[in-house]
Design an enzyme around this catalytic site. Sequence first.
Site, PDB file in Angstrom:
ATOM      1  N   GLY A  50       0.816  -1.204   0.000  1.00  0.00           N
ATOM      2  CA  GLY A  50       0.000   0.000   0.000  1.00  0.00           C
ATOM      3  C   GLY A  50       0.849   1.252   0.000  1.00  0.00           C
ATOM      4  N   THR A  51       0.507   2.179  -0.880  1.00  0.00           N
ATOM      5  CA  THR A  51       1.319   3.394  -0.955  1.00  0.00           C
ATOM      6  C   THR A  51       0.767   4.363  -1.973  1.00  0.00           C
ATOM      7  OG1 THR A  51       3.668   3.663  -0.471  1.00  0.00           O
ATOM      8  CG2 THR A  51       3.146   3.379  -2.717  1.00  0.00           C
ATOM      9  N   THR A  52       1.256   5.587  -1.938  1.00  0.00           N
ATOM     10  CA  THR A  52       1.080   6.532  -3.038  1.00  0.00           C
ATOM     11  C   THR A  52       2.413   7.233  -3.247  1.00  0.00           C
ATOM     12  OG1 THR A  52      -1.212   6.932  -2.342  1.00  0.00           O
ATOM     13  CG2 THR A  52      -0.271   8.462  -3.935  1.00  0.00           C
TER      14      THR A  52
ATOM     15  N   SER B  79      -1.724   2.725  -4.715  1.00  0.00           N
ATOM     16  CA  SER B  79      -3.165   2.631  -4.493  1.00  0.00           C
ATOM     17  C   SER B  79      -3.864   3.983  -4.463  1.00  0.00           C
ATOM     18  CB  SER B  79      -3.430   1.878  -3.180  1.00  0.00           C
ATOM     19  OG  SER B  79      -2.724   2.486  -2.106  1.00  0.00           O
TER      20      SER B  79
ATOM     21  N   LYS C 210      10.163   4.784   1.452  1.00  0.00           N
ATOM     22  CA  LYS C 210       9.749   4.421   0.095  1.00  0.00           C
ATOM     23  C   LYS C 210      10.514   5.187  -0.983  1.00  0.00           C
ATOM     24  CE  LYS C 210       5.137   3.559   1.953  1.00  0.00           C
ATOM     25  NZ  LYS C 210       3.701   3.882   1.857  1.00  0.00           N
TER      26      LYS C 210
END
Length: 210
Positions: A9-11, A140, A42
């Site tokens: 999960g990440t942006t 996501s 990240k």
Amino acid sequence: MDNDKHLKGTTTVGIVCTDGVVLATEQRATMGHFIASKTAKKIYQIDDLVGMTTAGSVGDAQQIVRIISVESKLFKMRRQESITIKGITTLLSNMLSGQRYYPLMVQLLIGGVDKNGPAIYSLDALGGNIEETRAVSTGSGSPMAYGVLEDRYTEDMTVVEGVDLAIRALHNAMKRDSASGENIDVVVITKDKYERLDPEAVMKKRELLN
């Protein structure tokens, strides 16, 4: 079992500017509906003026970072010059393509400044790569981030303006995407330096958006 393999999960956001590039991510990692980390890293420095953002499996991403960082150093030792961003992208593309039957579950942005100027490339889990000439988002929360990026990006944008846009895009994505949250990590790369912004300065910019 390595729990990092299941942190997801990440942006992430990458912005090409006239004088460099901006890479930014939020710092939440999830395991299903559980928030596994609020300080997940990240954005990784691959070379002096090259960074990489990761979305997807943290374990897979960390494996890629270790390999490509070594390859970058070996290239510099052999050639007495830094590998280009396109060269790093090609190495990564070949690595991911070679794993296509057991894919590494990641989306990557490679960005920085080399002898050809500022550049950002996006890569998918099977090694497909695209040169991004404007602004790009992965992960996501990318649909929400793109709404801001498409509306506010301009081709004459400087890294100072790019930082504000990246923070705004992530700030909005985090409101609607449960897999994105916590703090925002921002890296600015110009022809002179690779700089990670002070978290407190980033937080002050976010407060102005509330």
